[in-house]
Design an enzyme around this catalytic site. Sequence first.
Site, mmCIF file in Angstrom:
data_model
loop_
_atom_site.group_PDB
_atom_site.id
_atom_site.type_symbol
_atom_site.label_atom_id
_atom_site.label_comp_id
_atom_site.label_asym_id
_atom_site.label_seq_id
_atom_site.Cartn_x
_atom_site.Cartn_y
_atom_site.Cartn_z
ATOM 1 N N ARG A 132 3.008 -17.793 4.023
ATOM 2 C CA ARG A 132 2.331 -17.704 5.219
ATOM 3 C C ARG A 132 2.600 -17.255 6.430
ATOM 4 N NH1 ARG A 132 -3.430 -16.538 3.308
ATOM 5 N NH2 ARG A 132 -3.921 -18.475 3.712
ATOM 6 N N SER A 163 0.191 -28.217 6.013
ATOM 7 C CA SER A 163 -0.537 -29.073 5.348
ATOM 8 C C SER A 163 -0.183 -30.193 4.862
ATOM 9 C CB SER A 163 -0.468 -27.974 4.597
ATOM 10 O OG SER A 163 -1.438 -27.025 4.346
ATOM 11 N N ASP A 168 -4.005 -27.786 6.673
ATOM 12 C CA ASP A 168 -4.964 -26.663 6.121
ATOM 13 C C ASP A 168 -6.793 -27.263 5.624
ATOM 14 O OD1 ASP A 168 -4.657 -28.959 4.140
ATOM 15 O OD2 ASP A 168 -3.998 -28.067 2.429
#
Length: 921
Positions: free
Chosen positions: A549, A609, A663
Amino acid sequence: MDSIGSSGLRQGEETLSCSEEGLPGPSDSSELVQECLQQFKVTRAQLQQIQASLLGSMEQALRGQASPAPAVRMLPTYVGSTPHGTEQGDFVVLELGATGASLRVLWVTLTGIEGHRVEPRSQEFVIPQEVMLGAGQQLFDFAAHCLSEFLDAQPVNKQGLQLGFSFSFPCHQTGLDRSTLISWTKGFRCSGVEGQDVVQLLRDAIRRQGAYNIDVVAVVNDTVGTMMGCEPGVRPCEVGLVVDTGTNACYMEEARHVAVLDEDRGRVCVSVEWGSFSDDGALGPVLTTFDHTLDHESLNPGAQRFEKMIGGLYLGELVRLVLAHLARCGVLFGGCTSPALLSQGSILLEHVAEMEDPSTGAARVHAILQDLGLSPGASDVELVQHVCAAVCTRAAQLCAAALAAVLSCLQHSREQQTLQVAVATGGRVCERHPRFCSVLQGTVMLLAPECDVSLIPSVDGGGRGVAMVTAVAARLAAHRRLLEETLAPFRLNHDQLAAVQAQMRKAMAKGLRGEASSLRMLPTFVRATPDGSERGDFLALDLGGTNFRVLLVRVTTGVQITSEIYSIPETVAQGSGQQLFDHIVDCIVDFQQKQGLSGQSLPLGFTFSFPCRQLGLDQGILLNWTKGFKASDCEGQDVVSLLREAITRRQAVELNVVAIVNDTVGTMMSCGYEDPRCEIGLIVGTGTNACYMEELRNVAGVPGDSGRMCINMEWGAFGDDGSLAMLSTRFDASVDQASINPGKQRFEKMISGMYLGEIVRHILLHLTSLGVLFRGQQIQRLQTRDIFKTKFLSEIESLALRQVRAILEDLGLPLTSDDALMVLEVCQAVSQRAAQLCGAGVAAVVEKIRENRGLEELAVSVGVDGTLYKLHPRFSSLVAATVRELAPRCVVTFLQSEDGSGKGAALVTAVACRLAQLTRV
């Protein structure tokens, strides 16, 4: 032919009694006959009214609604499963009440092999009238004596016999082997039995007899036995119908609809005691003067009204009453009657069936009437056949209306547009009457056109079915033991969870000191959580799985987010590092163009992440890939530098990378913006991880003793040193060996979404090999890796069993309701262990924070993200419960992050910009 002994006269002694009044003329006779037979005609509207009334009463009884009293009893039988064809063994069956004044004992052998049947051995014993009307103990002693007499003649071992007890009277069942008689029917009136457990009475009688060691496994009525004895076929046989001396039905209902059970899973066979159906509004219009006379002269006036219009005990009597009436009116037999014709019980079901059977012809009718002491003419024979047809057609139509109500109830409970089902039929009316079943089926098609029904005749009057109930109970008990043994290692007790908590505390301390530990305890260089004063526009990147994203985050008095999702093809995720980071930059450029941001250099936070060792807020060395990524030339490199190099290669793009963020840290920061007490981040999605605010003095790798720093625990690797070996199962080992990183991320592989489905799949394979699931048939689809996505666990534990079956059938798993229940239990056990292990980890963290700060009690919040945690119906509550159990001095609030990875990365960047500005000031 059966003897007409009930008249009390021997053949030759009958004397005719003829009407002395003038006989009616032909036209008057025809009118009298039509008027008489017209009473037995039932219209479609009347049948529909009976169907609707019975359906309403059934639903009312299922709900447990006591007022007004439902017109029918719906009694759970505690039979929770139908046969699947693998049942085997030798079983004894005792039938009482299925065929009137007789008792039957059977020896049934089930082979478990399709198409291979062994005929049961049986013996019938006539029950003396004085026993049927005497003391209850006398009846059960008689039954025990018959049982011993039968078994004495069989070459069997006298020890450990399993018995199914068919007891065909209205009972209140409270277990498969516990059943209290509500009331006697079918001519039985034994004292001291109503209100008693009939299984216990039989056990006591067998013990008094003393000859055999017999275990009464199940008590079943003949209707359930009929359903259970139906051969497994293309359609499930989930309805049983008996029309014998009396009449009854049963069907497999969703347990959640049976209020008295308080169960929300699985199915249970419900006995529909429709013989007692007595709605005057529905039945009143179809009751004839003959029905009223029969009821008045019966042993139980006012009771079993519906049964008295259908059951074989009464059909002959209805025919007798009509014939006697027509004879008195001068329409039949020249106006003459006989003592036999006027004697109750002189015409039996067998006579009615024979007289109506066109294949036997008029001669058989003539012979039966002569045995009654009558002298029928040719027109009498035809008229008697019309009477038999009228009475029996009405019985079949009324039975069809009741069966249509059962099918409608079944269709509603399954929430199906159309219902395909087999109905097992039993009893002498169904078996011997030439047209009963064809009228029944035709009327059901008329009343329930959305139901596609096959009528399957019972093989041996339900005896095999009673043995099957006993065999199914034995199979389910054996399968239950195997299932419990398989799932036992997943059911963790307090001591095991406390040991995980203690092991994690040790690993945390070692990792913070820089010693060898399965917890890396990586400094993130995030030194503060948001305080609400942050302002500005920020870009955020979120890379942590198969989707990537790009976000624009505007921080004012609140947070506004605009984002777009880009996919990362597997070829890119497992190709070269340069290819991966070039793809990321291409996505950023595309997003900037769409948002009108081209040429602007906004501060950027990069949520990455994967395990990293951070050397600064904008420096992160990738330790190793996880989650299916294997891009080359990245491990051991600074990923921010790799991103900046890709930006340089793209040219004409300016990006100010301020922070690299895990994350988990992003999740903590995102929730910290809403709640300043949020000092822990937790991810439970594709992978799992946690972070928390540690005292800087405890972090060996970073200079300084004051203040705090967020520590990325990388707890997915907890246990890689063998410290979790005591909890690892054979299924965990299988999943680990088949993974792309065997021996690594052991904690994550017991908790996270990427692996739970695979653990479940391996358990299902094992249970199938034991014959517990899918009838022991190896299913090729189940051999396919990753067929069982973790989202199915969430769905399966959220839905009704019908929907669970649909999900599993969509996966290509052909299963029964029992299979679906077991799959559900496997999913629950695996996800419960995952949630409890996660809770033990959180308990270790909150206790560490409490002790760091020297507090008696700590109030702290945990920011949580991840699809498993958010979508699974029980995961979050199980985590919270485990934390309360293991850390009782910590009050822990769990906050679900709205957008931890994106919003959190921007907030880390915003906090860094705020702190930098303060430093400059």
